[in-house]
Design an enzyme around this catalytic site. Structure first.
Site, PDB file in Angstrom:
ATOM      1  N   SER A  47       0.809  -1.222   0.000  1.00 13.75           N
ATOM      2  CA  SER A  47       0.000   0.000   0.000  1.00 13.75           C
ATOM      3  C   SER A  47       0.843   1.273   0.000  1.00 13.75           C
ATOM      4  CB  SER A  47      -0.919   0.025   1.220  1.00 13.75           C
ATOM      5  OG  SER A  47      -1.725  -1.122   1.238  1.00 13.75           O
ATOM      6  N   GLU A  81       5.306  -1.319  14.567  1.00 16.93           N
ATOM      7  CA  GLU A  81       5.763   0.017  14.165  1.00 16.93           C
ATOM      8  C   GLU A  81       6.789   0.579  15.147  1.00 16.93           C
ATOM      9  OE1 GLU A  81       2.594  -0.960  14.477  1.00 16.93           O
ATOM     10  OE2 GLU A  81       1.978  -1.092  12.386  1.00 16.93           O
ATOM     11  N   HIS A 120      -1.948   7.183   3.152  1.00 16.16           N
ATOM     12  CA  HIS A 120      -3.298   7.009   3.694  1.00 16.16           C
ATOM     13  C   HIS A 120      -3.581   7.972   4.847  1.00 16.16           C
ATOM     14  CE1 HIS A 120      -2.558   3.494   1.291  1.00 16.16           C
ATOM     15  NE2 HIS A 120      -3.802   3.103   1.386  1.00 16.16           N
ATOM     16  N   ASP A 137     -12.366   2.299   4.855  1.00 19.62           N
ATOM     17  CA  ASP A 137     -11.823   1.681   6.073  1.00 19.62           C
ATOM     18  C   ASP A 137     -12.320   2.376   7.343  1.00 19.62           C
ATOM     19  OD1 ASP A 137     -10.530  -0.427   4.979  1.00 19.62           O
ATOM     20  OD2 ASP A 137      -8.530   0.484   4.986  1.00 19.62           O
ATOM     21  N   ARG A 158      -4.016   8.463   0.233  1.00 24.44           N
ATOM     22  CA  ARG A 158      -4.237   7.182  -0.452  1.00 24.44           C
ATOM     23  C   ARG A 158      -4.606   7.423  -1.912  1.00 24.44           C
ATOM     24  NH1 ARG A 158      -9.718   4.050  -0.452  1.00 24.44           N
ATOM     25  NH2 ARG A 158      -9.164   2.235  -1.703  1.00 24.44           N
TER      26      ARG A 158
END
Ligand SMILES: Cc1ncc(C[n+]2csc(CCOP(=O)(O)OP(=O)(O)O)c2C)c(N)n1
Ligand SMILES: [Mg+2]
Lengths: 271, 312
Positions: free
Chosen positions: B35, B56, B107, B115, B165
């Site tokens: 992505s 992360e 995003h 989402d 995104r």
């Protein structure tokens, strides 16, 4: 290994730590005393780290993930002449190069800033991975606290250590059984620790973290391990070296009162 | 009118270009390489790409270790997981010890769409602005994203860049140069100037003629460098414009609007208003639906601009 020399060094460092925390009226003695024997061994015997090479990429690196034991780190760096021992009296004071928790930007010889617990092993992994890529044959030592490993990031990092087969990395657990709110067994018990770390892909060695022979044997053994990161579970005593501080959670982060300081200084000077 | 292009695609391709020129660049991702488009780098340079998995915090820390040995790491994930999730790691592991780690999120904002709110980060600019010494960028088209990615590589400090995104209208030429700390002045309005970033720039651009037909002389500045902010241009705008309207795909709290207000209000008496997401979460829907519902449209700009103008 010169055991007598190391014992003397670590005693000198303990005296400096006590002095620093007393001067500053703040700081963490207990976790510094439990760590100092291993740190002394690393800084004064094992590691390729000196005034001359401490900025070279080829140096060995020690990362104090449990940053609150900063006084132990500063004592070692001062005794290594990375900076003057006179600086120790400014510990935790305004304008000092010796911040409450290790700060890379202000203190020479500090590999990275720590203090927010649980983050040091990720940094150490990154160093170890990068050193391998650059084909530099240096070692990375990372010390974590047994309370600190409550943090999730530490376990994320453990998986990274083994995923990348970081045999140039040694993680040392300062297993002193105390964190701030009490016994680690009453909070988030890491036991059975050996099994746990083995299952995370480490070569695990258990030692008494105050016995220089055992410390030496462990780190020598570590050098022979291939394709696996090494995890040294060091059984230690919080406050080690001063009778009334040993296993006493009150000396985690509170400075000694004047009488306590004098009593402690006498005990350490008599060694 | 103008062609739409993907900024994250532009980012991924630029990483590959940089990778060819520079051996010291390494890229880390947290199971979102497909992505974020870092997978383009992964394909080309697998030995310099590290998928850290869904961790992360560990990714940030590992990157600092790489930086300490002399590499220039780029970390990517969604804005939600690259900022809020790891605020403390960014502050204490990157910024405080001052490691040269680049954070590039994709995003960002509500244009994430379907989402929903758990993935729509509308506070990343505020969070990153608050980190001492952090540089914060928000490009408005693909050409700018390419240019700023290259600038980030050369930049010898830590920085954060947010990308959306979805694709955005093309605004600039490849020959255009975008420096960190600068902005693009499209025009300065005699009445009001809109200072916008990211997706709001091309939307705001379309309002300029419409403002004119309403008898309002409006201008537009693309403030892609949120921090350091182009203070000179804010002062320049204030010499001509009587009001400033900021527009961002971000909460009105702590982002571009606040950054501009801080400079403008210390300069002179000026009327300002702030277009952005009011103090709320987003929700599921198409990006178009969401921009409509959360007032990130030409109409919303025209309405706010008119009210502002009437107060001048
Ligand atoms: C993320 C984070 N949470 C809380 C603290 C506060 N804190 C400082 S030391 C400490 C206890 C650490 O215990 P342990 O790791 O066992 O250290 P040691 O016993 O070796 O001193 C805590 C909770 C912190 N520094 N960082
Ligand atoms: Mg402990």
């Amino acid at each position: 290994m010169e055991k007598k020399f190391l014992a003397q060094k670590s005693n000198e460092c303990r005296i400096d730590i006590l002095q620093m925390v007393f001067n500053a009226s703040s700081g963490h003695i207990g976790g510094a005393f439990s760590a100092i024997d291993i740190m002394t061994y690393l800084y004064f015997h094992k590691m390729n780290f000196s005034k001359e090479n401490y900025l070279d990429n080829s140096r060995d690196r020690f990362i104090l993930s449990k940053g609150h034991a900063s006084a132990a780190l500063y004592a070692c760096l001062a005794h290594k002449n990375i900076f003057s021992r006179n600086e120790l009296s400014s510990f935790r004071k305004i304008d000092s190069m010796l911040q409450g928790h290790p700060s890379r930007k202000t203190t020479p010889g500090v590999e990275t800033s720590t203090g927010s617990l649980g983050q040091g092993l990720s940094f150490a992994n990154g160093c170890a991975m990068a050193l391998k890529m650059k084909k530099i044959n240096a070692k990375v030592y990372c010390m974590v606290g047994d309370g600190e490993i409550n943090e999730g990031q530490f376990w994320e990092a453990c998986m990274t250590s083994s995923r990348y087969s970081l045999d140039n990395l040694r993680v040392i657990l300062d297993y002193n059984h105390l964190q701030i709110d009490g016994f680690i067994e009453d909070i988030k018990n890491p036991s059975p620790s050996k099994m746990r770390f083995e299952s995370f892909g480490f070569h695990v060695i258990e030692i008494n973290g105050h016995d220089f022979d055992e410390i030496d044997r462990a780190f020598e053994e570590a050098d022979g391990v291939q394709k696996k990161p090494v995890f040294i579970i060091a059984h230690t005593i919080k406050g080690k070296g001063v009778s009334f501080m040993e296993n006493n959670v009150n000396f985690h982060g509170s400075p000694p009162k004047k009488e306590e300081y004098e009593k402690a200084m006498k005990e350490l000077s008599d060694v | 009118m103008s062609e739409k292009k993907s900024l994250r695609e532009a980012y991924g391709k630029t990483l590959v270009e940089l990778g060819k020129e520079h051996e010291d660049i390494v890229v880390l991702d947290a199971d979102l390489a497909k992505s974020t488009k870092t997978e383009l780098f992964k394909k080309e340079f697998p030995e310099r790409f590290f998928d850290m998995g869904i961790s992360e915090a560990d990714m940030i820390g590992t990157a600092t270790g790489f930086a300490s040995v002399g590499f220039k790491p780029f970390c990517s994930s969604f804005a939600m997981f690259l900022t809020g999730r790891v605020y403390d790691q960014i502050r204490n592991s990157i910024a405080y010890p001052h490691w040269n780690v680049k954070l590039v999120s994709t995003h960002a904002g509500i244009s994430v769409g379907e989402d929903g709110a758990s993935h729509q980060c509308i506070e990343d600019l505020a969070l990153m602005r608050a980190v001492p010494g952090m540089t914060v960028l928000c490009p408005s088209d693909a050409v700018m994203a390419v240019s700023l990615t290259k600038k980030l590589y050369e930049y010898e400090s830590y920085a954060y860049m947010r990308l959306p995104r979805n694709e955005l209208d093309s605004l600039y030429q490849e020959s255009d140069d975008f420096k960190i700390g600068k902005s693009v002045v499209h025009s300065i309005g005699k009445d009001i100037t809109i200072i916008a970033c990211g997706a709001m720039v091309s939307i705001a651009k379309k309002t300029l003629m419409r403002f004119k037909s309403m008898g309002i002389d409006a201008g537009l500045v693309d403030m892609y460098s949120i921090k350091p902010l182009d203070k000179e241009i804010v002062r320049e705008v204030l010499k001509t414009s009587k009001g400033i309207l900021t527009a961002e795909e971000h909460s009105v709290i702590g982002g571009l609007g606040c950054a501009v207000a801080q400079i403008a209000s210390a300069e002179k008496r000026v009327m300002m208003d702030f277009l952005g997401i009011e103090d709320s979460f987003g929700e599921s829907g198409t990006p178009e639906n969401l921009f409509e519902k959360y007032n990130l449209t030409e109409e919303a700009i025209l309405k706010k601009g008119k009210i502002l103008y009437d107060k001048l």
